[in-house]
Write an enzyme that holds these catalytic residues in place. Structure first.
Site, short mmCIF file in Angstrom:
data_model
loop_
_atom_site.label_atom_id
_atom_site.label_comp_id
_atom_site.label_asym_id
_atom_site.label_seq_id
_atom_site.Cartn_x
_atom_site.Cartn_y
_atom_site.Cartn_z
N SER A 131 29.78 39.95 40.24
CA SER A 131 30.01 39.18 41.49
C SER A 131 28.20 39.72 42.15
O SER A 131 27.70 40.67 41.54
CB SER A 131 30.52 39.75 42.71
OG SER A 131 30.28 39.32 43.92
N TYR A 144 34.83 46.95 47.84
CA TYR A 144 34.47 45.89 46.69
C TYR A 144 33.42 46.05 45.98
O TYR A 144 33.03 45.92 44.98
CB TYR A 144 34.60 44.44 47.47
CG TYR A 144 34.45 43.32 46.35
CD1 TYR A 144 35.37 43.06 45.45
CD2 TYR A 144 33.52 42.55 46.59
CE1 TYR A 144 35.12 42.10 44.55
CE2 TYR A 144 33.36 41.47 45.92
CZ TYR A 144 34.08 41.14 44.67
OH TYR A 144 34.21 40.10 43.88
#
Length: 243
Positions: A131, A144
């Site tokens: 990501s 995250y």
């Protein structure tokens, strides 16, 4: 399966399912892994692939899954996700543990198990879905972003450790993609999840799958190390233009 075999984790929905469809259309035999076997079976039926139950957080599940795969040419590490959007000072350790188990250790387990078969194929390829959170941070996202930074480091390390062997490594770093990602992050709150994409045309799962398929169908001597893709309206994890 007589065609090259592509293994896709987290393949029951979203980017994983879209990738399975794209790879099947490109001539790969697809082996699909996920926990939701009913939805996985639907994707397998669409793609002519094989559905096998898989929980990447469970070492026994990974071992049983990989034992059923005689050969592997492409591995797409797509299983992962986020939970919560808590500040560090109010962090939920259970959420952090799940994100690290799924994104980091899950990628480690499945990659470690299939690497011998990928190398033996003579033209293996490991694709890892990280990501833009693998190189950016944002308030409330430490659980995250730290997991994605670690997953990225794991993947990039493999590039050096297997240099000279017949296996390629590509990291995919998407920005805003509208899938079940935000619904999972917000514990099923669909309204809150929809707000993430309000006023923006985000990427779709198929947009990402298209890029993955492009990467794995390049000539064997071509390695696309990292591919960052974002909607036109997004500049970073914290900056976007909304209509």
């Amino acid at each position: 399966m007589t065609n090259p075999i592509a293994v896709v984790t987290g393949a029951s929905a979203g980017i994983g399912a879209a990738t399975a469809r794209r790879l099947a259309a490109a001539g790969f035999g697809v082996v699909l892994g996920a926990r939701r076997l009913d939805r996985l079976g639907e994707v397998a039926a669409e793609t002519g692939g094989r559905a096998i139950e898989l929980d990447v957080t469970d070492a026994g599940s990974v071992e049983a899954f990989c034992a059923q795969i005689p050969a592997c040419h492409v591995l797409v590490n797509n299983a992962g996700g986020a939970r919560g959007l808590d500040r560090v000072d109010t962090a939920d350790e259970a959420h952090w543990r799940w994100m690290w188990e799924t994104n980091v250790l899950g990628t480690l387990r499945i990659t470690k198990a299939l690497l011998p078969k990928l190398v033996a194929s003579g033209n293996g390829h490991v694709v890892t879905m990280t990501s833009i959170a693998a190189y950016e941070v944002y308030d409330g996202g430490a659980g995250y972003t730290s997991a994605k930074h670690a997953q990225s480091a794991l993947h990039r390390t493999l590039r050096g450790e297997h240099l000279g062997e017949p296996v390629r490594f590509t990291e995919i770093l998407p920005g805003m993609v509208e899938t079940e990602f935000s619904v999972t992050r917000f514990d099923g709150d669909a309204e809150r999840a929809a707000g993430v994409y309000a006023g923006i045309e985000p990427l779709t799962a198929d947009d990402v799958a298209d890029v993955i398929t492009f990467a794995v169908t390049r000539p064997p001597h071509v390695n696309l190390d990292q591919i960052v893709l974002k909607p036109r309206a997004q500049a970073s994890a914290t900056r976007a233009h909304r209509d």
